[in-house]
Structure formats: structure tokens, C-alpha cells
Design an enzyme around this catalytic site. Structure first.
Site, PDB file in Angstrom:
ATOM      1  N   GLU A 180     -13.697 -46.173  28.660  1.00  0.00           N
ATOM      2  CA  GLU A 180     -12.874 -46.621  29.789  1.00  0.00           C
ATOM      3  C   GLU A 180     -13.707 -47.227  30.918  1.00  0.00           C
ATOM      4  O   GLU A 180     -13.365 -48.303  31.427  1.00  0.00           O
ATOM      5  CB  GLU A 180     -12.014 -45.460  30.302  1.00  0.00           C
ATOM      6  CG  GLU A 180     -10.868 -45.146  29.330  1.00  0.00           C
ATOM      7  CD  GLU A 180     -10.282 -43.752  29.488  1.00  0.00           C
ATOM      8  OE1 GLU A 180     -10.628 -43.082  30.483  1.00  0.00           O
ATOM      9  OE2 GLU A 180      -9.503 -43.343  28.622  1.00  0.00           O
ATOM     10  N   ASP A 219      -4.868 -49.096  26.905  1.00  0.00           N
ATOM     11  CA  ASP A 219      -5.372 -47.959  27.661  1.00  0.00           C
ATOM     12  C   ASP A 219      -4.441 -46.792  27.317  1.00  0.00           C
ATOM     13  O   ASP A 219      -3.305 -46.748  27.774  1.00  0.00           O
ATOM     14  CB  ASP A 219      -5.333 -48.290  29.163  1.00  0.00           C
ATOM     15  CG  ASP A 219      -5.630 -47.081  30.045  1.00  0.00           C
ATOM     16  OD1 ASP A 219      -5.988 -46.010  29.515  1.00  0.00           O
ATOM     17  OD2 ASP A 219      -5.495 -47.211  31.275  1.00  0.00           O
ATOM     18  N   ASP A 237     -12.934 -42.831  38.680  1.00  0.00           N
ATOM     19  CA  ASP A 237     -11.595 -42.904  38.084  1.00  0.00           C
ATOM     20  C   ASP A 237     -10.790 -41.661  38.454  1.00  0.00           C
ATOM     21  O   ASP A 237     -11.007 -40.586  37.901  1.00  0.00           O
ATOM     22  CB  ASP A 237     -11.752 -43.039  36.557  1.00  0.00           C
ATOM     23  CG  ASP A 237     -10.414 -43.167  35.836  1.00  0.00           C
ATOM     24  OD1 ASP A 237      -9.358 -42.933  36.460  1.00  0.00           O
ATOM     25  OD2 ASP A 237     -10.432 -43.494  34.630  1.00  0.00           O
ATOM     26  N   LYS A 265      -3.263 -36.456  25.159  1.00  0.00           N
ATOM     27  CA  LYS A 265      -4.656 -36.919  25.103  1.00  0.00           C
ATOM     28  C   LYS A 265      -5.639 -35.758  25.273  1.00  0.00           C
ATOM     29  O   LYS A 265      -6.739 -35.771  24.731  1.00  0.00           O
ATOM     30  CB  LYS A 265      -4.881 -37.961  26.199  1.00  0.00           C
ATOM     31  CG  LYS A 265      -6.244 -38.634  26.171  1.00  0.00           C
ATOM     32  CD  LYS A 265      -6.292 -39.726  27.213  1.00  0.00           C
ATOM     33  CE  LYS A 265      -7.628 -40.421  27.286  1.00  0.00           C
ATOM     34  NZ  LYS A 265      -7.606 -41.518  28.279  1.00  0.00           N
TER      35      LYS A 265
END
Ligand code: AMP
Length: 614
Positions: free
Chosen positions: A185, A23, A209, A85
Site C-alpha cells: 500500500e 485497494d 496511513d 482483512k
């Protein structure tokens, strides 16, 4: 939107080889692996299983990653990179309005090109920086497992476009990892909860999330092993850090101050205490502590009042995602909680109320994505054969045929991996080369679609037109990477090329291409019919020409002159737009030549028979 896909039959990976699940997060990253049939996150020296996604370039030239680097975020922000990211696969233009969120230098010279980050005199790409984090995770796994690790599955947000996915894959490669699969994800989180295993029933899943700095809601549908992302929504700048800021602001205002009245160091102390308070209040009703010379306290009731507007914002995103998917809250079968901030009871209860059901929170919300990635890795390693997850290809793939027509070989919405082939032939006598142009899209004419690749099959031995049999094969693997093979079956001459159909095509472009194909369907069909008629006319003319040349000694003058005249008449209108006229002239030529063509054919057959009898 690309999904995950696995073909157990094609998985050529040796059993017992360890493939890790990673992850790669905005604030934190994790690596997990299957141990005794269960996925487990691997822990490191300091903060348990979590590796902060932070990189520090020290004065002495060392590069620190993770916990050690995190300590420099406040002290030395210029040499400490976080949130990389957010920059993956993006140009400076893409992130122009976000620059204030980064403490380090982002180069703005080439606004169209991918971003670069300057540290001291060196330029770094987000791919290279992500590779440093991935390498740290790989080393951690190698240390823990006592073996070398070469293969990984890496997760990305469902909304990542192909450039961002490709960038993630490249980062893996740079870190010495063969990235077997890029997984969404929310899909990984669902897998961690074992959702989608019952292949016979379709399920609709909401994955909520809420991390430190980002919020995502994804609505997935799992049917027959296919994970389809129905919609996504969220806020790329909303998370637990905002909860901490809300608490800090509250404490400062109680003390009659604002952020400008305290030093950078004091503010940092307050933020850290605020985070501590927030975490404490996930299981207790009251908190008290000291920071920046102040004695501070916070009750859960006040905390919940402070964060209510932020939680409401996430709920609004959820409603929008439902709307975009054409669903109501009661259509959702399961709700999965991901991200550290879903530990806050108000978040959990608000989401449960919205969807009218208990949410899945049994697993560690920080680990759940990595755990799912580890399961995915295990399936790829061939250890879980009851599971077949498939992807669908979003746009059709095909090749250009005569007249610039798109000949679809793999239609859109096909499950991948898949392969399909078709045979073609040459249109000119003695043709030695055949150009294969590969296109992606839904329109009938290749000029309206997107060209992916082109190659030449050369060395076809001289044969009359129509005789070579060229088989074109499309092999689309589970990542959407296409291999095109061309083989002339009579001679065995072959050629192949690998193309990556989705690279660089954004979701908007994809949506636009699909929309255009619907809009132009009628028009396209008419154009296709005309183009086909023109091609047929050309074929007819070529055949007639060959026929005349070969058989002039067996034809009388009237036959030759009549054929020439009709050929001329066809040629005159061949490039026009009247397909019916073209067809009628093809027919006329055909009708005229049929009797003597048959006569010559009979002659050829009887000659052949004679030959046999001798
Ligand atoms: P992630 O980005 O998923 O690692 O989430 C990290 C966020 O979760 C940070 O904002 C943390 O402060 C928050 N967090 C971690 N533990 C808790 C907890 N027990 N209660 C509330 N928030 C938490």
C-alpha cells in the site's frame, strides 16, 4: 520484505487490455483504472467510489456486499461480516486476543489452522469472503467500463507476510481475477504521487496511513526503481473510529451519562453524529446537531483536545519507525498522507511538524492507494515504459549438491525478476535419474536451510559419470515465484517445476534464517571445506576405480596394487573431519597414478590417430 517488481520485457500482456488496481481495505475498498492517461477511482451506485468492505448474509439467502451490507452492521451483526482483512492468512491463535472486535462467530476448533467464520450453518474462509468483496469491485468496474475484467493488481499493507499475501492472491483468483501483482500500500501511495520516477536519485519516503480502524507508518527508500521497505510501525486498532468514540464519550459525559445509560440504537445515532461532527470540523470551526434526544455541539478546539492523545500515539509510532530504519526526521525527503482520517487538520499539522515539512495531501486520501495500484496496473499492461520498478529477493535460492551442500544459484538481494543457471553432471556411470532439491537460505549446508521443492529429472540416457551436462535454470518472476528447469543438454531430456519460495515463511522466520547464517558463517565455512574434501575424495575414488577396471590389461601388478593401497588409505579417512589429511591422501593417489594414466592416455591418442590415418 517482498516489494513490487516489473519487467517490461517480460510483460506479455496485450496492449489495450484493461487491468484494474484494487485497494482491498479493512473498512473500505476501491477499484481504479487509468482513463485518458490519468488514474481514476470508479464510482458505484451509492457512496461514490468507496465500497464498504462489509458482507451481509440475508435471511432469504442473498449475499449483500458494500453499502447495502453496511446497513446491517448494527441490526444484524451475527450475519454481517466486516474487517475480514484482519483475518486473512491468519490462524485462530493469531487472532485469539482480538476476538472481541468481531461481532460474528470465529471458529476456534482448529487453533493452528486458518480461521473460519460461521454464519448460520455455513463456514466461510476469509479468502472466500474477501473474494466476495473483490467480485463486487470487479462487477462495478465491468459495469462502468462496459467490458469484462480479468486482471488486477491488489494492494496489501507493507507488513503483510507471505501467507497473508498469498491469501489475498487466492481471493482474487476466486473472484475471477488473475492477480498480476500484489503491491504494498505505501508503495502504491508513493506511485500515485509520482514519487520514485526520478530513477537517478534515491529518495526516502514516509507514508502515514490513518484510516477508520488502523494506523500504519512505513518508511520506504526508492533507488534505481527498487522500492525497499525500511521499516513499518503502527497500531492495528487505532483510527478515525476512535475519534468518533472520543466525541461520543465527551457528549455523554456532558449529559451526565455513560454508554450504559443509552440504548444501542441511541448510541449508534450518537456515533453517526460524532462522525458527522468530526468531518465538519475538518473545514469548519464549530458544529452543532441533534441525536438521541440531545442537542449537541462541538468546537474544533475541544475536538482537538479530545483526540490529541490518539494523534500523539501515531507520532510515537512514527518516531519508532524512524529509529528502526536508522533515520532521523530530517532524512525523510517526502511525506505522503493516506486514509480518510488524515483529513483532520490536527493530524496533518502534527505530522508536518514531526517531519519538518509540508505533507503530500493533494490527492484524495481515500483513493490514493487504489490510484497507485491503477498506475502499477498500467505499467504492467505495457503502457508506461519509462518506469521500471523492481523487487529484491530476501533469501538466496539454490540446489543441493553432493555432500548436502547448498549451491546458491540466485543470491539474496538479487533484483527480481531474474534468472540464472548452472551446469551439473552425474556422479555414477549410467545414472538415469538426477534428483534436484531446491532450497532457500543463507547457510552452507542444505539441512540448515529451508526446502522448497524436489523433483527428479529422469530418462537420462546411459552415459559414463561426468559426461551428461545437466543445466539447472532458476527463473524467479516479479512476485517471487520460482520456476526451476532441469535439462540434460546432450539428450534434450527436460523437466520443470514451479515453487513459491516465500509462501508461509514469516518475516520473523526470514530474519531468523538471516541471523543464523551470520552467526554460523565461520562454522559453516569450515563444514563446507570438509564436505567439499569428502566429495572430492569420493570423486577421486570413483575415477580411480573406473580407471583400474577399464585398463587392467595395460597396467602392471605394482601399479594396480599401489593404486589399491592408496585408495584404501583414502577411504579409511574419507569420512573424517580432517580436510587437510583428506587432501593429502587425494594428492598421494593422484601423484602415484599420474605417470601411468598419462601413458595410457598417450596410447589412446595414438590409437585414435592411427584410426584417423586409415
Ligand atoms: P478509510 O479507512 O481510509 O476509508 O478512512 C475512513 C475514516 O476517515 C473514517 O474514520 C472517517 O470518519 C474518516 N474521515 C472521512 N472523511 C473525513 C473528514 N473529512 N475529516 C476527518 N475524517 C474523515
Amino acid at each position: 520484505m517482498p516489494q513490487i517488481g516489473i519487467n517490461i520485457k517480460e510483460a506479455t500482456i496485450q496492449k489495450r487490455e484493461v487491468i484494474v488496481g484494487i485497494d482491498l481495505g479493512t473498512t473500505n475498498s476501491l477499484v481504479a483504472v487509468m482513463q485518458d492517461g490519468q488514474p481514476a477511482a470508479l464510482s458505484g451506485k451509492q457512496s461514490g467510489t468507496i465500497v464498504p468492505s462489509v458482507i451481509h448474509f440475508a435471511q432469504d439467502g442473498r449475499i449483500l456486499v458494500g453499502d447495502e451490507a453496511k446497513n446491517f452492521l448494527i441490526e444484524d451483526p451475527e450475519h454481517t461480516i466486516f474487517s475480514v482483512k484482519r483475518l486473512m492468512g491468519r490462524s485462530y491463535n493469531d487472532i485469539r486476543n482480538e476476538q472481541q472486535h468481531f461481532g460474528y462467530r470465529i471458529i476456534d476448533e482448529n487453533t493452528e489452522g486458518l480461521v473460519k467464520i460461521q454464519v448460520n450453518d455455513t463456514f466461510h474462509s476469509p479468502i472466500g469472503l474477501s473474494a466476495l468483496i473483490l467480485k463486487e469491485l470487479r462487477l462495478r468496474a465491468e459495469e462502468q467500463l462496459g467490458m469484462e475484467i480479468h486482471k488486477a493488481v491488489i494492494t496489501v499493507p507493507a507488513y503483510f507476510n507471505d501467507a497473508q499475501r498469498q491469501a489475498t492472491r487466492d481471493a482474487g483468483k476466486l473472484a475471477g481475477l488473475d492477480v498480476l501483482r500484489i503491491v504494498n500500500e505505501p508503495t502504491a501511495a508513493s506511485l500515485a504521487y509520482g514519487l520514485g520516477r526520478k530513477q537517478e536519485t534515491a529518495e526516502t519516503i514516509a507514508v502515514y496511513d490513518l484510516g477508520g480502524g488502523t494506523f500504519d507508518i512505513s518508511i520506504l527508500r526508492i533507488e534505481d526503481g527498487v522500492f525497499e521497505v525500511l521499516s513499518t510501525n503502527g497500531d492495528t486498532y487505532l483510527g478515525g473510529d476512535d475519534f468518533d468514540r472520543a466525541i461520543t464519550g465527551h457528549w455523554l459525559s456532558l449529559a451526565g451519562k455513560t454508554t450504559v445509560d443509552v440504548s444501542r440504537h441511541e448510541l449508534q445515532e450518537l456515533r453517526l453524529l460524532a462522525e458527522q461532527a468530526k468531518k465538519h470540523l475538518s473545514t469548519a470551526d464549530d458544529f452543532s446537531g441533534e441525536a438521541a434526544g440531545l442537542t449537541l455541539s462541538l468546537s474544533r478546539t475541544v475536538f482537538e483536545e479530545l483526540i490529541q492523545p490518539l494523534v500523539d500515539k501515531t507520532l510515537a509510532s512514527c518516531r519508532q519507525a524512524l529509529k528502526d530504519a536508522g533515520l532521523k526526521a530530517e532524512d525523510i525527503d517526502q511525506v505522503v498522507m493516506v486514509g480518510g482520517s488524515t483529513r483532520t487538520p490536527l493530524v496533518k499539522s502534527s505530522v508536518a511538524t514531526l517531519f519538518g515539512q509540508e505533507v503530500h495531501d493533494e490527492l484524495d486520501p481515500d483513493e490514493v492507494v487504489a490510484l497507485g495500484a491503477a498506475i502499477q496496473a498500467d505499467i504492467l499492461a505495457g503502457n508506461q515504459t519509462d518506469m521500471l520498478l523492481l523487487d529484491i529477493t530476501p533469501l538466496s535460492l539454490g540446489i543441493e549438491t553432493m555432500g548436502g551442500l547448498m549451491d546458491v544459484i540466485i543470491p539474496r538481494n538479487s533484483k527480481v525478476p531474474t534468472s540464472a543457471g548452472r551446469q551439473y553432471t552425474t556422479s555414477v556411470d549410467g545414472q538415469a535419474n538426477l534428483k534436484v532439491s531446491v532450497f532457500q537460505g543463507e547457510r552452507d549446508l542444505v539441512r540448515d536451510n529451508r526446502k522448497l521443492a524436489e523433483f527428479i529429472l529422469s530418462g537420462i540416457p546411459g552415459m559414463p559419470a561426468g559426461l551428461p551436462k545437466v543445466e539447472i535454470q532458476f527463473i524467479l518472476n516479479a512476485d517471487g515465484i520460482l520456476q526451476v528447469k532441469a535439462k540434460e543438454l546432450r539428450s534434450g531430456v527436460e523437466q520443470s517445476i514451479e515453487v513459491q519460495p516465500q509462501y508461509g515463511l514469516s518475516e520473523e522466520e526470514m530474519a531468523k534464517m538471516l541471523l543464523e547464517s551470520v552467526k554460523h558463517a565461520q562454522e559453516d565455512m569450515a563444514t563446507r571445506a570438509v564436505v567439499e574434501a569428502r566429495v572430492e575424495a569420493q570423486n577421486m575414488l570413483d575415477t580411480a576405480e573406473r580407471f583400474l577396471q577399464k585398463n587392467s590389461n595395460r597396467l602392471n601388478e605394482d601399479e594396480i596394487a599401489g593404486t589399491r593401497k592408496l585408495m584404501e588409505e583414502l577411504r579409511d579417512i574419507q569420512e573424517g573431519d580432517d580436510k587437510d589429511l583428506i587432501h593429502s591422501r587425494i594428492e598421494a593417489l593422484n601423484d602415484f597414478t599420474r605417470p601411468f594414466a598419462e601413458r595410457i592416455m598417450d596410447h589412446a591418442i595414438s590409437e585414435a590417430m592411427k584410426g584417423k590415418m586409415l
